[in-house]
Design a protein around this motif. Structure first.
Motif, mmCIF file in Angstrom:
data_model
loop_
_atom_site.group_PDB
_atom_site.id
_atom_site.type_symbol
_atom_site.label_atom_id
_atom_site.label_comp_id
_atom_site.label_asym_id
_atom_site.label_seq_id
_atom_site.Cartn_x
_atom_site.Cartn_y
_atom_site.Cartn_z
ATOM 1 N N UNK A 35 0.828 -1.214 0.000
ATOM 2 C CA UNK A 35 0.000 0.000 0.000
ATOM 3 C C UNK A 35 0.860 1.261 0.000
ATOM 4 N N UNK A 36 2.122 1.106 0.394
ATOM 5 C CA UNK A 36 3.007 2.275 0.441
ATOM 6 C C UNK A 36 4.081 2.182 -0.649
ATOM 7 N N UNK A 37 3.737 1.441 -1.721
ATOM 8 C CA UNK A 37 4.716 1.195 -2.778
ATOM 9 C C UNK A 37 5.214 2.499 -3.409
ATOM 10 N N UNK A 38 4.304 3.445 -3.600
ATOM 11 C CA UNK A 38 4.671 4.710 -4.241
ATOM 12 C C UNK A 38 5.812 5.391 -3.510
ATOM 13 N N UNK A 39 5.715 5.398 -2.183
ATOM 14 C CA UNK A 39 6.710 6.103 -1.374
ATOM 15 C C UNK A 39 7.902 5.220 -1.025
ATOM 16 N N UNK A 40 7.616 3.975 -0.605
ATOM 17 C CA UNK A 40 8.689 3.136 -0.069
ATOM 18 C C UNK A 40 9.057 1.941 -0.957
ATOM 19 N N UNK A 41 8.415 1.804 -2.116
ATOM 20 C CA UNK A 41 8.650 0.643 -2.974
ATOM 21 C C UNK A 41 10.120 0.414 -3.292
ATOM 22 N N UNK A 42 10.815 1.480 -3.711
ATOM 23 C CA UNK A 42 12.229 1.343 -4.077
ATOM 24 C C UNK A 42 13.064 0.908 -2.874
ATOM 25 N N UNK A 43 12.754 1.505 -1.712
ATOM 26 C CA UNK A 43 13.492 1.187 -0.488
ATOM 27 C C UNK A 43 13.292 -0.287 -0.102
ATOM 28 N N UNK A 44 12.044 -0.755 -0.173
ATOM 29 C CA UNK A 44 11.746 -2.151 0.187
ATOM 30 C C UNK A 44 12.497 -3.090 -0.755
ATOM 31 N N UNK A 45 12.439 -2.791 -2.044
ATOM 32 C CA UNK A 45 13.127 -3.655 -3.010
ATOM 33 C C UNK A 45 14.639 -3.623 -2.810
ATOM 34 N N UNK A 46 15.151 -2.456 -2.418
ATOM 35 C CA UNK A 46 16.599 -2.335 -2.171
ATOM 36 C C UNK A 46 17.019 -3.205 -0.987
ATOM 37 N N UNK A 47 16.206 -3.196 0.095
ATOM 38 C CA UNK A 47 16.544 -4.013 1.275
ATOM 39 C C UNK A 47 16.551 -5.500 0.888
ATOM 40 N N UNK A 48 15.544 -5.919 0.118
ATOM 41 C CA UNK A 48 15.476 -7.329 -0.293
ATOM 42 C C UNK A 48 16.691 -7.680 -1.169
ATOM 43 N N UNK A 68 3.515 -2.874 5.556
ATOM 44 C CA UNK A 68 4.119 -1.804 6.353
ATOM 45 C C UNK A 68 5.263 -2.274 7.236
ATOM 46 N N UNK A 69 6.090 -3.203 6.730
ATOM 47 C CA UNK A 69 7.197 -3.736 7.521
ATOM 48 C C UNK A 69 8.358 -2.749 7.567
ATOM 49 N N UNK A 70 9.048 -2.708 8.731
ATOM 50 C CA UNK A 70 10.274 -1.918 8.849
ATOM 51 C C UNK A 70 11.411 -2.666 8.160
ATOM 52 N N UNK A 71 12.483 -1.947 7.846
ATOM 53 C CA UNK A 71 13.607 -2.557 7.134
ATOM 54 C C UNK A 71 14.144 -3.814 7.823
ATOM 55 N N UNK A 72 14.260 -3.734 9.178
ATOM 56 C CA UNK A 72 14.814 -4.887 9.899
ATOM 57 C C UNK A 72 13.927 -6.123 9.731
ATOM 58 N N UNK A 73 12.605 -5.900 9.648
ATOM 59 C CA UNK A 73 11.666 -7.013 9.459
ATOM 60 C C UNK A 73 11.823 -7.575 8.048
ATOM 61 N N UNK A 74 11.921 -6.666 7.070
ATOM 62 C CA UNK A 74 12.080 -7.096 5.676
ATOM 63 C C UNK A 74 13.334 -7.960 5.546
ATOM 64 N N UNK A 75 14.410 -7.509 6.189
ATOM 65 C CA UNK A 75 15.684 -8.236 6.128
ATOM 66 C C UNK A 75 15.538 -9.614 6.786
ATOM 67 N N UNK A 76 14.928 -9.630 7.969
ATOM 68 C CA UNK A 76 14.771 -10.896 8.688
ATOM 69 C C UNK A 76 13.931 -11.887 7.888
ATOM 70 N N UNK A 77 12.850 -11.413 7.291
ATOM 71 C CA UNK A 77 11.976 -12.296 6.510
ATOM 72 C C UNK A 77 12.694 -12.794 5.261
ATOM 73 N N UNK A 78 13.506 -11.917 4.652
ATOM 74 C CA UNK A 78 14.255 -12.325 3.462
ATOM 75 C C UNK A 78 15.236 -13.442 3.819
ATOM 76 N N UNK A 79 15.970 -13.236 4.933
ATOM 77 C CA UNK A 79 16.940 -14.251 5.363
ATOM 78 C C UNK A 79 16.239 -15.584 5.624
ATOM 79 N N UNK A 80 15.110 -15.521 6.342
ATOM 80 C CA UNK A 80 14.378 -16.761 6.662
ATOM 81 C C UNK A 80 13.914 -17.468 5.396
ATOM 82 N N UNK A 81 13.366 -16.692 4.459
ATOM 83 C CA UNK A 81 12.859 -17.301 3.220
ATOM 84 C C UNK A 81 13.998 -17.929 2.418
#
Lengths: 97, 358
Positions: A35-48, A68-81
């Protein structure tokens, strides 16, 4: 690290992100729904992407549903996956953390 | 403040739980609790509020989500919905299932899109969506690749036939021949669900074996996108006419908008259907839905003497151990296969495989 099978991590709950990682021939392709792709999409994709690079994943298909995950959550979920997809959950890559 | 409740498994075999579950879904407008729908459910999950009332539920049947219902009276918009869908997806992931479908009312389509689902087809009554590690785009790319590998693309006149071929008869073959004559490229999609007397692998192999001489024909699996438990469950289960009409409309639109457009299919071929009511309705609906994007051609059934060739008759001859009577109805490849596997096929019929359906 090689993606051996499809794996999922995370949930669709608020402040979380659900990540599904599967095999690809080459390169990293991210399909992001947020839902926040417009604002944070690039940032989320960069963290992944950064996390995948740090783990040595060069080819993967990623489907991410962000709630609406924070960067640390995105990173943790990426590592787990990745660890599930690469079947390395028994030998975690601590240096990435 | 509300205490968030965990998602738990519901045992629908418990009459009290079943009753509450059914009443909850009925209050949300879900009313089909026919035995043949319920039998397909593998697992049902639910969430209760602090007073012990059901507030959200969802079920899985294979890789299809069913009976998803959420009461949003006391929650943040969508949070229970997301919890249930998330729990169902994690449950399927544990079973190694990462590609899933949902068949839902129009008003819930947006909620599913918000959690990453992609819409495949819609009518006023319902929507089919999918999500996961693969999807319709990958499927049509794979199918197109098969045609490219056979040097058949690009083609401007492209025909398509969807068949169960249980088993492949000269009737099917006649339909394929007509299409092959009139087009540069013909896709034959073989129904993927493994619920017929001849297994999916056997049916696919027999269609391929029976059409090798037709060089512009490409035989592929219809996957879950054509006449499958997902798009068209009534093909496999006894169903009322209005439900058949609704399901076949979704199946037809999915074919028109996702398959035919991507593969540049210009004509879909159908065999005339004098016997099966379900297939008869399907043919009518295809003729309403597909044009003008895709032309529909109905080919009269091939006859052998006075008899119309049907796969049903071939299966009955197998059951009656009277294979010779249908020798002229099937290609040599199908006949040989039936001779070689006579005992296996008859054992399947003995074990209760229905031979009179589709």
């Amino acid at each position: 690290m090689e993606i051996k099978k499809t794996a999922i991590a995370g949930t669709l709950e608020s402040s979380d992100i659900q990540l599904m990682i599967s095999q690809a021939d080459s390169g990293i392709a991210i399909d992001l729904q947020s839902d926040v792709k417009k604002v944070f999409g690039d940032q989320i994709e960069a963290v992944i992407t950064t996390t995948l690079n740090e783990m040595g994943v060069t080819a993967a298909k990623v489907k991410a549903v962000d709630k609406g995950a924070l960067d640390c959550v995105i990173k943790a979920r990426t590592i787990a996956a990745v660890q599930r997809a690469a079947e390395t959950t028994a030998t975690p890559a601590w240096e990435v953390l | 403040m509300l205490i968030e409740q965990a998602v738990q498994t519901l045992n629908l075999n418990d009459p009290a739980i079943f009753k509450e579950w059914q009443a909850f879904l009925e209050s949300l407008g879900i009313t089909n609790f026919q035995a043949n729908e319920l039998q397909q459910i593998d697992t049902t999950l639910g969430m209760y509020n602090e007073r012990g009332s059901l507030i959200a539920t969802g079920s899985v049947a294979g890789n299809v989500l069913k009976y998803v219902g959420v009461c949003n009276k006391f929650s943040t918009q969508g949070s229970h919905f997301n919890s249930i869908v998330s729990a169902l997806m994690n449950l399927l992931a544990q079973r190694g299932v990462f590609h899933l479908f949902v068949f839902t009312k129009v008003k819930y389509a947006t909620s599913f899109q918000h959690v990453g689902f992609h819409e495949l087809a819609r009518t006023d009554l319902g929507v089919i969506l999918e999500t996961g590690d693969t999807g319709i785009t990958d499927y049509v790319r794979r199918v197109a690749q098969v045609a490219t590998d056979q040097d058949l693309t690009p083609a401007s006149k492209v025909g398509a036939i969807v068949m169960n071929a249980n088993p492949f008869t000269l009737g099917h073959r006649y339909l394929v021949e007509q299409a092959a004559r009139e087009n540069e490229l013909v896709y034959v999609f073989v129904v993927n669900d493994d619920v017929s007397l001849f297994t999916t692998a056997e049916r696919l192999a027999l269609v391929k074996a029976g059409t090798t001489d037709l060089t512009n024909v490409v035989v592929v699996s219809g996957d879950q996108y054509m006449v499958s438990y997902v798009t068209f469950p009534a093909y496999f289960l006894p169903t009322q006419d209005d439900a058949i009409r609704y399901q076949t409309t979704l199946d037809a639109r999915l074919f028109r908008d996702q398959i035919a457009s991507a593969l540049h299919i210009t004509t879909r071929y159908l065999g005339s259907e004098p016997f099966s009511r379900t297939t008869g309705i399907y043919n009518q609906v295809l003729q309403t839905e597909l044009p003008p994007a895709v032309t529909v051609k109905v080919i009269d059934r091939q006859t052998s003497g006075d008899n119309v060739i049907t796969a049903t008759q071939v299966r009955r001859a197998l059951a009656a151990d009277d294979l010779a009577t249908v020798r002229d109805w099937v290609p040599a490849t199908t006949y040989q296969f039936m001779q070689q596997h006579l005992t296996t096929l008859q054992a399947r019929i003995q074990e209760g495989m229905n031979i009179n359906g589709n």
